[in-house]
Design a protein around this motif. Sequence first.
Motif, short mmCIF file in Angstrom:
data_model
loop_
_atom_site.label_atom_id
_atom_site.label_comp_id
_atom_site.label_asym_id
_atom_site.label_seq_id
_atom_site.Cartn_x
_atom_site.Cartn_y
_atom_site.Cartn_z
N GLY A 93 0.98 -23.73 10.31
CA GLY A 93 1.22 -22.98 11.54
C GLY A 93 1.82 -21.62 11.27
O GLY A 93 2.10 -21.25 10.12
N ASN A 94 1.99 -20.83 12.31
CA ASN A 94 2.60 -19.52 12.19
C ASN A 94 4.03 -19.65 11.67
O ASN A 94 4.68 -20.69 11.85
CB ASN A 94 2.62 -18.81 13.54
CG ASN A 94 1.23 -18.58 14.11
OD1 ASN A 94 0.25 -18.59 13.38
ND2 ASN A 94 1.15 -18.36 15.41
N GLY A 140 6.24 -11.81 11.10
CA GLY A 140 5.73 -13.17 11.05
C GLY A 140 4.51 -13.29 10.18
O GLY A 140 4.00 -12.30 9.63
N TYR A 141 4.08 -14.53 10.01
CA TYR A 141 2.80 -14.84 9.39
C TYR A 141 1.93 -15.51 10.46
O TYR A 141 2.35 -16.48 11.09
CB TYR A 141 2.94 -15.86 8.27
CG TYR A 141 3.74 -15.46 7.05
CD1 TYR A 141 3.19 -14.71 6.02
CD2 TYR A 141 5.05 -15.90 6.91
CE1 TYR A 141 3.93 -14.41 4.89
CE2 TYR A 141 5.80 -15.60 5.79
CZ TYR A 141 5.22 -14.85 4.78
OH TYR A 141 5.96 -14.56 3.66
N PHE A 142 0.71 -15.01 10.63
CA PHE A 142 -0.27 -15.70 11.45
C PHE A 142 -1.05 -16.66 10.55
O PHE A 142 -1.58 -16.25 9.51
CB PHE A 142 -1.24 -14.70 12.09
CG PHE A 142 -2.48 -15.34 12.65
CD1 PHE A 142 -2.41 -16.23 13.71
CD2 PHE A 142 -3.72 -15.08 12.09
CE1 PHE A 142 -3.56 -16.84 14.21
CE2 PHE A 142 -4.88 -15.66 12.58
CZ PHE A 142 -4.80 -16.55 13.65
N GLU A 182 8.18 -4.90 16.19
CA GLU A 182 9.40 -4.13 16.46
C GLU A 182 10.26 -4.89 17.46
O GLU A 182 10.91 -4.31 18.33
CB GLU A 182 9.04 -2.73 16.97
CG GLU A 182 8.42 -1.83 15.92
CD GLU A 182 9.33 -1.55 14.73
OE1 GLU A 182 10.57 -1.56 14.92
OE2 GLU A 182 8.82 -1.34 13.61
N GLY A 183 10.27 -6.22 17.30
CA GLY A 183 10.99 -7.09 18.21
C GLY A 183 12.49 -6.89 18.22
O GLY A 183 13.16 -7.23 19.19
N GLY A 184 13.04 -6.32 17.14
CA GLY A 184 14.47 -6.06 17.10
C GLY A 184 14.92 -5.09 18.18
O GLY A 184 16.10 -5.04 18.53
N LYS A 222 8.25 -17.12 20.70
CA LYS A 222 7.26 -16.09 20.99
C LYS A 222 6.09 -16.14 20.02
O LYS A 222 4.95 -15.83 20.40
CB LYS A 222 7.93 -14.71 20.95
CG LYS A 222 8.84 -14.47 22.14
CD LYS A 222 9.59 -13.15 22.02
CE LYS A 222 10.53 -12.96 23.21
NZ LYS A 222 11.34 -11.73 23.10
N LEU A 223 6.35 -16.50 18.77
CA LEU A 223 5.28 -16.58 17.77
C LEU A 223 4.69 -17.98 17.66
O LEU A 223 3.75 -18.19 16.89
CB LEU A 223 5.81 -16.14 16.40
CG LEU A 223 6.38 -14.73 16.29
CD1 LEU A 223 6.70 -14.40 14.84
CD2 LEU A 223 5.43 -13.69 16.88
#
Length: 349
Positions: free
Chosen positions: A150-151, A165-167, A179-181, A282-283
């Motif tokens: 999974g991700n 992240g990794y997809f 740029e979630g920070g 979210k991911l």
Amino acid sequence: MNLNPKFPLFLPGVKNNSNENVSIIGANLREDITTVGYFVSGNGGLEIKIQNNYPTKEHSSFSEILKKFIQENHLEDVKRLGMAVPGPVLEGKSNPARLGWNLDVEDFKRDFGFERVDMLNDLESSAYGMALLEDSELDSIYTSGHLERGNVAILAPGNGLGEAGYFFDGQYLRPFATEGGHSEFSPRTNVEVEFYQFLNNIYGIVSWENVLSKTGLFNIYRFLRDVKRHPEPEGLADRLANGNFVQELYKAAVEEDVLICKIALDTFLEFLAREANNLTLKLKATGGLLISGDIAQTIREYINKDKFYEKYKISDKMEDMLKNIPIYLIKTNNTGLNGIALYTAYYQE
């Protein structure tokens, strides 16, 4: 350095013989220190030959650092350059606010004669570098024994707050930057509302980076001192101002049992668990959560793993998913440098 099978990266260039025995300069550009390394590719991995650090603020440009590195180490005919930068990269260009430099891959091709130049967000580079970690460099906070399919989410508090992240495409992991920070921080308790108001008066828009970074840890500390009136021991202010803030605060908490410092670290870790929860949701990162960054590595021994896990998995409806996701803390800080070199060696469409 060889690829860890726990991280099946999408690196199609590994099978291309033209990527073997290639000379590469990799660089991790940071607000305080820029690290530059000379690598040679081989057998689907990398060998690092030279690594130097340069104080970023003492140089007017990365080109100046790069020239110095090449001259000092008598390097000739280096084929490729890879740069990891603390900000977004758009069409081969980046203007990281923390550096104050304008970076363009075409300029480096022209000025230095590299056959290939790559530039990635630093946490995306770090995601590639994590594939070169040995199992001993992964500190388990919670795990069922291995990274699931999974991700995967990556959270890295340091000078800023990195999120990536990794997809998982069904066979390979494909790193990507976010740029979630810079997404907005939201308080949960009455004290946190006070903290939010304190930060709102300073910043206007309050981002998670204002909470989970070196500046963020200082914000927590000064809120506890100036608003909640926790006493500050004599001499501590000078130590925090003149030394490495994170290390000095950690030392005061662990070695000297200073209450305000312990509360600051506990508060920071609670916020870290909450944003880890947010990013994982979210991911839909069923493959795992990786925590990296200077702060996490500095305070690693302080982290109560069970308490962190309990805070992390709190959710309105998603606790069943969250509670089964493995969590690892990365113990080394060279993933950004190694990752950009790996990408430059082997990534091809």
